[in-house]
Motif scaffolding. Sequence first.
Motif, PDB file in Angstrom:
ATOM      1  N   PRO A 120     108.679 -38.837 -61.659  1.00  0.00           N
ATOM      2  CA  PRO A 120     107.965 -38.021 -62.685  1.00  0.00           C
ATOM      3  C   PRO A 120     108.334 -38.284 -63.828  1.00  0.00           C
ATOM      4  N   LEU A 121     107.657 -38.132 -64.976  1.00  0.00           N
ATOM      5  CA  LEU A 121     108.020 -38.224 -66.141  1.00  0.00           C
ATOM      6  C   LEU A 121     108.394 -36.953 -66.849  1.00  0.00           C
ATOM      7  N   ILE A 122     108.271 -35.773 -66.318  1.00  0.00           N
ATOM      8  CA  ILE A 122     108.522 -34.319 -66.951  1.00  0.00           C
ATOM      9  C   ILE A 122     108.950 -33.546 -65.667  1.00  0.00           C
ATOM     10  N   ARG A 123     109.539 -32.718 -65.796  1.00  0.00           N
ATOM     11  CA  ARG A 123     109.775 -31.481 -65.021  1.00  0.00           C
ATOM     12  C   ARG A 123     109.533 -30.254 -65.460  1.00  0.00           C
ATOM     13  N   THR A 124     108.975 -29.395 -64.803  1.00  0.00           N
ATOM     14  CA  THR A 124     108.605 -28.078 -65.189  1.00  0.00           C
ATOM     15  C   THR A 124     109.258 -27.249 -64.529  1.00  0.00           C
ATOM     16  N   ASP A 125     109.760 -25.784 -65.202  1.00  0.00           N
ATOM     17  CA  ASP A 125     110.159 -24.804 -64.271  1.00  0.00           C
ATOM     18  C   ASP A 125     109.900 -23.391 -64.816  1.00  0.00           C
ATOM     19  N   VAL A 126     109.610 -22.371 -64.118  1.00  0.00           N
ATOM     20  CA  VAL A 126     109.234 -21.078 -64.575  1.00  0.00           C
ATOM     21  C   VAL A 126     110.391 -20.142 -64.169  1.00  0.00           C
ATOM     22  N   ALA A 127     111.114 -19.443 -64.761  1.00  0.00           N
ATOM     23  CA  ALA A 127     112.048 -18.539 -64.526  1.00  0.00           C
ATOM     24  C   ALA A 127     112.244 -17.474 -65.769  1.00  0.00           C
ATOM     25  N   ASP A 128     112.608 -16.188 -65.448  1.00  0.00           N
ATOM     26  CA  ASP A 128     112.988 -15.107 -66.327  1.00  0.00           C
ATOM     27  C   ASP A 128     111.699 -15.134 -67.392  1.00  0.00           C
ATOM     28  N   GLY A 129     110.454 -15.541 -67.138  1.00  0.00           N
ATOM     29  CA  GLY A 129     109.445 -15.427 -68.010  1.00  0.00           C
ATOM     30  C   GLY A 129     109.293 -16.634 -68.927  1.00  0.00           C
ATOM     31  N   VAL A 130     110.265 -17.741 -68.832  1.00  0.00           N
ATOM     32  CA  VAL A 130     110.158 -18.895 -69.519  1.00  0.00           C
ATOM     33  C   VAL A 130     109.822 -19.911 -68.882  1.00  0.00           C
ATOM     34  N   PHE A 131     108.895 -20.729 -69.413  1.00  0.00           N
ATOM     35  CA  PHE A 131     108.160 -22.093 -68.968  1.00  0.00           C
ATOM     36  C   PHE A 131     109.195 -23.152 -69.614  1.00  0.00           C
ATOM     37  N   THR A 132     109.943 -23.938 -68.798  1.00  0.00           N
ATOM     38  CA  THR A 132     110.732 -25.026 -69.430  1.00  0.00           C
ATOM     39  C   THR A 132     110.202 -26.151 -68.956  1.00  0.00           C
ATOM     40  N   VAL A 190     104.525 -16.107 -67.859  1.00  0.00           N
ATOM     41  CA  VAL A 190     105.176 -16.688 -68.803  1.00  0.00           C
ATOM     42  C   VAL A 190     104.971 -16.068 -70.125  1.00  0.00           C
ATOM     43  N   HIS A 191     106.395 -15.811 -71.032  1.00  0.00           N
ATOM     44  CA  HIS A 191     106.187 -15.275 -72.269  1.00  0.00           C
ATOM     45  C   HIS A 191     107.000 -16.139 -73.329  1.00  0.00           C
ATOM     46  N   CYS A 192     107.484 -17.375 -72.831  1.00  0.00           N
ATOM     47  CA  CYS A 192     107.949 -18.052 -73.911  1.00  0.00           C
ATOM     48  C   CYS A 192     108.125 -19.425 -73.165  1.00  0.00           C
ATOM     49  N   ALA A 193     107.925 -20.524 -73.989  1.00  0.00           N
ATOM     50  CA  ALA A 193     108.040 -22.102 -73.664  1.00  0.00           C
ATOM     51  C   ALA A 193     109.217 -22.662 -74.296  1.00  0.00           C
ATOM     52  N   LEU A 194     109.977 -23.307 -73.445  1.00  0.00           N
ATOM     53  CA  LEU A 194     111.209 -24.258 -73.975  1.00  0.00           C
ATOM     54  C   LEU A 194     110.669 -25.747 -73.783  1.00  0.00           C
ATOM     55  N   ILE A 195     110.774 -26.579 -74.669  1.00  0.00           N
ATOM     56  CA  ILE A 195     110.692 -28.105 -74.564  1.00  0.00           C
ATOM     57  C   ILE A 195     112.123 -28.632 -74.857  1.00  0.00           C
ATOM     58  N   ARG A 196     112.782 -29.352 -73.641  1.00  0.00           N
ATOM     59  CA  ARG A 196     113.747 -30.011 -73.926  1.00  0.00           C
ATOM     60  C   ARG A 196     113.914 -31.490 -73.075  1.00  0.00           C
ATOM     61  N   ALA A 213     115.437 -18.268 -75.538  1.00  0.00           N
ATOM     62  CA  ALA A 213     114.033 -18.357 -74.816  1.00  0.00           C
ATOM     63  C   ALA A 213     113.879 -16.884 -73.833  1.00  0.00           C
ATOM     64  N   ARG A 214     114.903 -16.752 -73.140  1.00  0.00           N
ATOM     65  CA  ARG A 214     114.931 -15.449 -72.362  1.00  0.00           C
ATOM     66  C   ARG A 214     114.887 -14.243 -73.072  1.00  0.00           C
ATOM     67  N   ARG A 215     115.693 -14.374 -74.338  1.00  0.00           N
ATOM     68  CA  ARG A 215     115.583 -13.092 -75.019  1.00  0.00           C
ATOM     69  C   ARG A 215     114.083 -12.774 -75.687  1.00  0.00           C
ATOM     70  N   VAL A 216     113.566 -14.044 -76.124  1.00  0.00           N
ATOM     71  CA  VAL A 216     112.004 -13.736 -76.642  1.00  0.00           C
ATOM     72  C   VAL A 216     111.239 -13.488 -75.720  1.00  0.00           C
ATOM     73  N   ALA A 217     111.261 -13.949 -74.362  1.00  0.00           N
ATOM     74  CA  ALA A 217     110.501 -13.849 -73.296  1.00  0.00           C
ATOM     75  C   ALA A 217     110.651 -12.259 -72.734  1.00  0.00           C
ATOM     76  N   GLY A 218     111.645 -11.480 -73.013  1.00  0.00           N
ATOM     77  CA  GLY A 218     111.997 -10.117 -72.550  1.00  0.00           C
ATOM     78  C   GLY A 218     111.111  -9.162 -73.449  1.00  0.00           C
ATOM     79  N   ASN A 219     110.636  -9.668 -74.560  1.00  0.00           N
ATOM     80  CA  ASN A 219     109.763  -8.767 -75.648  1.00  0.00           C
ATOM     81  C   ASN A 219     108.593  -8.174 -74.739  1.00  0.00           C
ATOM     82  N   PRO A 220     107.843  -7.148 -75.098  1.00  0.00           N
ATOM     83  CA  PRO A 220     106.692  -6.505 -74.762  1.00  0.00           C
ATOM     84  C   PRO A 220     105.659  -7.894 -74.852  1.00  0.00           C
ATOM     85  N   PRO A 221     104.833  -8.320 -73.781  1.00  0.00           N
ATOM     86  CA  PRO A 221     104.039  -9.439 -73.904  1.00  0.00           C
ATOM     87  C   PRO A 221     102.954  -9.338 -74.909  1.00  0.00           C
TER      88      PRO A 221
END
Length: 260
Positions: free
Chosen positions: A4-16, A49-55, A202-210
């Motif tokens: 696979p060319l990418i990997r994705t994961d969702v945890a603690d409101g963050v889409f990585t 999901v309340h925040c996205a992170l690209i790495r 990302a987790r801090r941002v995602a913890g805000n009211p959606p």
Amino acid sequence: MTAPLIRTDVADGVFTLTLDAPDTGNALDIAMTDAIADALERVNTMADVHCALIRSSGRHFCTGGNVKDMARGADLMAGTAAEVQHRLRTGLHRITRALHGLEVPCIAAVNGAAVGAGFDLALMCDVRIAGQSARFAESFLRLGLVSGIGGAWFLTRIVGVAKAMELTLTSEFISAQTARELHIVSRVVPDEDLDRECAALARRVAGNPPQALRMAKRLVRESAESGLPAALEMAASMQAILLCGDEHRTKVQQFLAARN
């Protein structure tokens, strides 16, 4: 089986979203472009999901277009000018539209090189954090090209027209520290801390009211491109909705309870 060319994961409101083709420097060929766009286009439908992170994995964030494909006139570069234009509109521009259309904030964790379209990919995110060895270049003129993914639109809004012109016309590489001074990145951290720092943010941002989080992002972005009367009207409308909503009431009660 092709890796696979990418990997994705969702945890603690963050889409990585992890770019995971280190052998090519995470180059943006058709397969990588489609994989990124497919993933990003799903984010707004994901209620958790309340925040996205690209790495990225490997040594580099993204090295842009594949120069070997350019030399062969292959992949994204195959065919006539009209065919290439159509492929850009229906391929690379899907990434641009998806990132710009994200309702949730998006953070880029930039390691190694962010070059050409890879630089532009980082510019499309709302916040950019760089590892200390990261380097950036709007390098298209080195190959007799311009940014075909929308970089000129994003870069001018971040650094201003004059500096964007200089970076574009010289194709110069800039360090992470220079990028911070130009407000391209908001923070430079040790390379070994990059993933941890960005994930924590990302987790801090995602913890805000959606609902408020999404409105805050939209208000900041649209205020930057509108006059004061329009910005005030939008602020009043959003604030009225939030003041009359459950998110706000819950937060007020939590605030008062914490003081007692």
